[in-house]
Write a protein that holds these residues in place. Sequence first.
Motif, PDB file in Angstrom:
ATOM      1  N   ILE A 102       0.842  -1.206   0.000  1.00  0.00           N
ATOM      2  CA  ILE A 102       0.000   0.000   0.000  1.00  0.00           C
ATOM      3  C   ILE A 102       0.872   1.249   0.000  1.00  0.00           C
ATOM      4  CG2 ILE A 102      -1.608   1.347   1.410  1.00  0.00           C
ATOM      5  CD1 ILE A 102      -3.003  -1.312   2.060  1.00  0.00           C
ATOM      6  N   GLN A 103       1.906   1.240   0.817  1.00  0.00           N
ATOM      7  CA  GLN A 103       2.819   2.384   0.860  1.00  0.00           C
ATOM      8  C   GLN A 103       3.442   2.618  -0.520  1.00  0.00           C
ATOM      9  OE1 GLN A 103       6.420   1.988   3.348  1.00  0.00           O
ATOM     10  NE2 GLN A 103       5.571   3.674   4.574  1.00  0.00           N
ATOM     11  N   PHE A 104       3.866   1.552  -1.174  1.00  0.00           N
ATOM     12  CA  PHE A 104       4.525   1.672  -2.469  1.00  0.00           C
ATOM     13  C   PHE A 104       3.558   2.143  -3.557  1.00  0.00           C
ATOM     14  CE2 PHE A 104       6.089   0.089  -6.547  1.00  0.00           C
ATOM     15  CZ  PHE A 104       7.378   0.607  -6.556  1.00  0.00           C
ATOM     16  N   ILE A 105       2.378   1.538  -3.649  1.00  0.00           N
ATOM     17  CA  ILE A 105       1.471   1.882  -4.750  1.00  0.00           C
ATOM     18  C   ILE A 105       0.865   3.274  -4.604  1.00  0.00           C
ATOM     19  CG2 ILE A 105       0.965  -0.509  -5.356  1.00  0.00           C
ATOM     20  CD1 ILE A 105      -1.758  -0.170  -3.941  1.00  0.00           C
ATOM     21  N   GLN A 106       0.827   3.811  -3.381  1.00  0.00           N
ATOM     22  CA  GLN A 106       0.357   5.189  -3.232  1.00  0.00           C
ATOM     23  C   GLN A 106       1.265   6.168  -3.961  1.00  0.00           C
ATOM     24  OE1 GLN A 106      -1.825   6.481   0.565  1.00  0.00           O
ATOM     25  NE2 GLN A 106      -0.309   4.999   1.292  1.00  0.00           N
ATOM     26  N   ALA A 107       2.538   5.878  -3.974  1.00  0.00           N
ATOM     27  CA  ALA A 107       3.499   6.755  -4.639  1.00  0.00           C
ATOM     28  C   ALA A 107       3.792   6.321  -6.073  1.00  0.00           C
ATOM     29  CB  ALA A 107       4.802   6.787  -3.840  1.00  0.00           C
ATOM     30  N   ASN A 108       3.462   5.070  -6.392  1.00  0.00           N
ATOM     31  CA  ASN A 108       3.791   4.505  -7.706  1.00  0.00           C
ATOM     32  C   ASN A 108       2.592   3.746  -8.261  1.00  0.00           C
ATOM     33  OD1 ASN A 108       6.892   4.965  -7.613  1.00  0.00           O
ATOM     34  ND2 ASN A 108       6.423   3.969  -5.683  1.00  0.00           N
ATOM     35  N   GLY A 109       1.510   4.427  -8.472  1.00  0.00           N
ATOM     36  CA  GLY A 109       0.260   3.800  -8.870  1.00  0.00           C
ATOM     37  C   GLY A 109       0.289   3.084 -10.208  1.00  0.00           C
ATOM     38  N   ARG A 110       1.191   3.436 -11.082  1.00  0.00           N
ATOM     39  CA  ARG A 110       1.270   2.803 -12.404  1.00  0.00           C
ATOM     40  C   ARG A 110       2.259   1.648 -12.439  1.00  0.00           C
ATOM     41  NH1 ARG A 110       1.026   6.931 -17.307  1.00  0.00           N
ATOM     42  NH2 ARG A 110       0.912   4.911 -18.290  1.00  0.00           N
ATOM     43  N   ALA A 111       2.854   1.334 -11.300  1.00  0.00           N
ATOM     44  CA  ALA A 111       3.841   0.255 -11.258  1.00  0.00           C
ATOM     45  C   ALA A 111       3.195  -1.083 -11.579  1.00  0.00           C
ATOM     46  CB  ALA A 111       4.493   0.198  -9.877  1.00  0.00           C
ATOM     47  N   GLY A 112       3.936  -1.913 -12.275  1.00  0.00           N
ATOM     48  CA  GLY A 112       3.479  -3.267 -12.562  1.00  0.00           C
ATOM     49  C   GLY A 112       3.743  -4.176 -11.373  1.00  0.00           C
ATOM     50  N   TYR A 113       3.162  -5.369 -11.427  1.00  0.00           N
ATOM     51  CA  TYR A 113       3.316  -6.317 -10.327  1.00  0.00           C
ATOM     52  C   TYR A 113       4.776  -6.676 -10.080  1.00  0.00           C
ATOM     53  CZ  TYR A 113      -1.762  -7.061 -10.533  1.00  0.00           C
ATOM     54  OH  TYR A 113      -3.117  -6.902 -10.508  1.00  0.00           O
ATOM     55  N   ALA A 114       5.565  -6.780 -11.144  1.00  0.00           N
ATOM     56  CA  ALA A 114       6.982  -7.122 -10.980  1.00  0.00           C
ATOM     57  C   ALA A 114       7.719  -6.021 -10.225  1.00  0.00           C
ATOM     58  CB  ALA A 114       7.627  -7.362 -12.341  1.00  0.00           C
ATOM     59  N   GLU A 115       7.416  -4.769 -10.566  1.00  0.00           N
ATOM     60  CA  GLU A 115       8.067  -3.646  -9.881  1.00  0.00           C
ATOM     61  C   GLU A 115       7.642  -3.578  -8.413  1.00  0.00           C
ATOM     62  OE1 GLU A 115       8.603   1.212 -10.354  1.00  0.00           O
ATOM     63  OE2 GLU A 115       7.500   0.100 -11.897  1.00  0.00           O
ATOM     64  N   ILE A 116       6.364  -3.800  -8.161  1.00  0.00           N
ATOM     65  CA  ILE A 116       5.874  -3.802  -6.776  1.00  0.00           C
ATOM     66  C   ILE A 116       6.547  -4.933  -6.002  1.00  0.00           C
ATOM     67  CG2 ILE A 116       3.856  -4.082  -5.278  1.00  0.00           C
ATOM     68  CD1 ILE A 116       2.165  -2.965  -7.675  1.00  0.00           C
ATOM     69  N   GLY A 117       6.577  -6.116  -6.626  1.00  0.00           N
ATOM     70  CA  GLY A 117       7.201  -7.267  -5.979  1.00  0.00           C
ATOM     71  C   GLY A 117       8.657  -7.026  -5.643  1.00  0.00           C
ATOM     72  N   ALA A 118       9.398  -6.418  -6.574  1.00  0.00           N
ATOM     73  CA  ALA A 118      10.812  -6.126  -6.330  1.00  0.00           C
ATOM     74  C   ALA A 118      10.975  -5.138  -5.166  1.00  0.00           C
ATOM     75  CB  ALA A 118      11.460  -5.572  -7.592  1.00  0.00           C
ATOM     76  N   ALA A 119      10.063  -4.192  -5.074  1.00  0.00           N
ATOM     77  CA  ALA A 119      10.150  -3.172  -4.026  1.00  0.00           C
ATOM     78  C   ALA A 119       9.828  -3.728  -2.639  1.00  0.00           C
ATOM     79  CB  ALA A 119       9.218  -2.007  -4.348  1.00  0.00           C
ATOM     80  N   VAL A 120       8.941  -4.729  -2.576  1.00  0.00           N
ATOM     81  CA  VAL A 120       8.503  -5.218  -1.266  1.00  0.00           C
ATOM     82  C   VAL A 120       9.008  -6.622  -0.940  1.00  0.00           C
ATOM     83  CG1 VAL A 120       6.453  -3.753  -1.328  1.00  0.00           C
ATOM     84  CG2 VAL A 120       6.262  -6.136  -2.070  1.00  0.00           C
ATOM     85  N   GLY A 121       9.681  -7.275  -1.913  1.00  0.00           N
ATOM     86  CA  GLY A 121      10.246  -8.599  -1.664  1.00  0.00           C
ATOM     87  C   GLY A 121       9.283  -9.751  -1.840  1.00  0.00           C
ATOM     88  N   LEU A 122       8.395  -9.651  -2.838  1.00  0.00           N
ATOM     89  CA  LEU A 122       7.439 -10.723  -3.124  1.00  0.00           C
ATOM     90  C   LEU A 122       7.446 -11.062  -4.611  1.00  0.00           C
ATOM     91  CD1 LEU A 122       4.322  -9.552  -1.048  1.00  0.00           C
ATOM     92  CD2 LEU A 122       5.818 -11.492  -0.529  1.00  0.00           C
ATOM     93  N   SER A 123       6.925 -12.233  -4.930  1.00  0.00           N
ATOM     94  CA  SER A 123       6.803 -12.641  -6.327  1.00  0.00           C
ATOM     95  C   SER A 123       5.632 -11.916  -6.987  1.00  0.00           C
ATOM     96  CB  SER A 123       6.570 -14.152  -6.412  1.00  0.00           C
ATOM     97  OG  SER A 123       5.272 -14.466  -5.915  1.00  0.00           O
ATOM     98  N   VAL A 124       5.609 -11.940  -8.305  1.00  0.00           N
ATOM     99  CA  VAL A 124       4.519 -11.319  -9.066  1.00  0.00           C
ATOM    100  C   VAL A 124       3.176 -11.927  -8.673  1.00  0.00           C
ATOM    101  CG1 VAL A 124       3.550 -11.042 -11.382  1.00  0.00           C
ATOM    102  CG2 VAL A 124       5.993 -10.653 -11.003  1.00  0.00           C
ATOM    103  N   SER A 125       3.119 -13.252  -8.571  1.00  0.00           N
ATOM    104  CA  SER A 125       1.847 -13.901  -8.220  1.00  0.00           C
ATOM    105  C   SER A 125       1.414 -13.549  -6.803  1.00  0.00           C
ATOM    106  CB  SER A 125       1.942 -15.421  -8.393  1.00  0.00           C
ATOM    107  OG  SER A 125       2.944 -15.954  -7.557  1.00  0.00           O
ATOM    108  N   ALA A 126       2.355 -13.424  -5.874  1.00  0.00           N
ATOM    109  CA  ALA A 126       2.011 -13.034  -4.497  1.00  0.00           C
ATOM    110  C   ALA A 126       1.470 -11.610  -4.461  1.00  0.00           C
ATOM    111  CB  ALA A 126       3.224 -13.178  -3.588  1.00  0.00           C
ATOM    112  N   VAL A 127       2.072 -10.713  -5.229  1.00  0.00           N
ATOM    113  CA  VAL A 127       1.593  -9.327  -5.304  1.00  0.00           C
ATOM    114  C   VAL A 127       0.178  -9.309  -5.882  1.00  0.00           C
ATOM    115  CG1 VAL A 127       1.907  -7.097  -6.479  1.00  0.00           C
ATOM    116  CG2 VAL A 127       3.864  -8.252  -5.428  1.00  0.00           C
ATOM    117  N   ASN A 128      -0.038 -10.050  -6.952  1.00  0.00           N
ATOM    118  CA  ASN A 128      -1.349 -10.133  -7.583  1.00  0.00           C
ATOM    119  C   ASN A 128      -2.405 -10.589  -6.571  1.00  0.00           C
ATOM    120  OD1 ASN A 128      -3.402 -10.256  -9.512  1.00  0.00           O
ATOM    121  ND2 ASN A 128      -2.895 -12.359 -10.047  1.00  0.00           N
TER     122      ASN A 128
END
Length: 154
Positions: free
Chosen positions: A9-35
């Motif tokens: 939530i903290q990440f997507i508030q500042a990076n709303g257009r980020a893809g799942y891979a970018e979110i996952g890299a930022a928070v330490g999770l896989s793409v499927s876990a982020v999804n």
Amino acid sequence: MDDFDRKIIQFIQANGRAGYAEIGAAVGLSVSAVNERLKKLERQGAIRGWSALVDPAAAGCPVLAFVEVLIERPEHEPAFLALVRDEPAILECHHVTGDWSYLLKVRAADIVALEDLLARRIKTLPGVPRSRSVVVLSSAKDSPVLPVPVPPGA
């Protein structure tokens, strides 16, 4: 909500257009876990929706005002709240403590439009004896980002 959800939530508030891979890299999770987590957060209502941050001046509504409204009696509230829900210029409406009943955040094209909303729409409602407006000259900070606490080291 666990620490990973808070980080997302903290990440997507500042990076709303980020893809799942970018979110996952930022928070330490896989793409499927982020999804899965994003779907869960939406189902739970923690994420209420997705939108773009639009510059008010570019959108034609540069005037920002905060309006306090007094409602005389509870039976007058439904008509007032119906107006609030139907009026696009009213961005926020908060039932508050103190001398006033409600606090509104309003965006308008100009002072004439603000005056029209106040004088011809709000103050003409039954049970609205008065209001008080504060027009914003400038804003040192205007952020939609919520301070989501993530424990240190999480």
